[in-house]
Design an enzyme around this catalytic site. Sequence first.
Site: not given
Length: 229
Positions: A69, A71, A82, A191
């Site tokens: 998703d 931020y 990211f 992750h």
Amino acid sequence: MHTQVSPSIEQSWKESLAEEFSRPYFPELKAFLVKEKQQHTIYPPGQLIFEAFNRTPFHKVKVVILGQDPYHGPGQAHGLCFSVPQGIAPPPSLVNIFKELKNDLNIPIPPHGNLQKWADQGVLLLNATLTVRASQAGSHQKKGWETFTDRVIEKLSEKRSNLVFILWGNYAQQKEALIDTSKHYVLKSVHPSPLSASRGFMGCKHFSRTNEYLQQNNITPIDWDISTG
């Protein structure tokens, strides 16, 4: 007859994904976003929703890093997974990515979190869902974006060869089913989130392994150091 929706997306992607824009889900997704924007703040800003595609044309992709998703905090999302714009503090997962880069390739931790330099070299920084409602993680999941981004992965797998797919976390790893692993290189780990990074992200050496694979296939490696130029 379904209407063709024509988003402003880089030309090689527009051609590669033309059939997606006329499938029923895409106008429905667009209508959902129009309605959401009337009632809520949506990230990233409209002109940056397809930023990953606009910075990394279809034929220039070398590496795909998959996020989930955008931020959902003010000013953070700018269309690259990211990544955050200059002037915004790097979130915890990105801090861990930089720590692993330092461990792996001795690249100094950069003074900002903007990964545009990666995107401009052929690293497709793709979120599975391309928009989100402010302060509500996951709020635009299962509205059609995943259908679209799954197709992106399938198209890259089908039409290109010797790509590196970097899959961090369980969600990203499910996408391996869309990739022809006989002609692409898939790197997987937990992750980089602080909740899991210590269980195998730290020390995964995905950045050096990516470059080794690219060089073996006569492809220019990625300069991962974003602190310069």
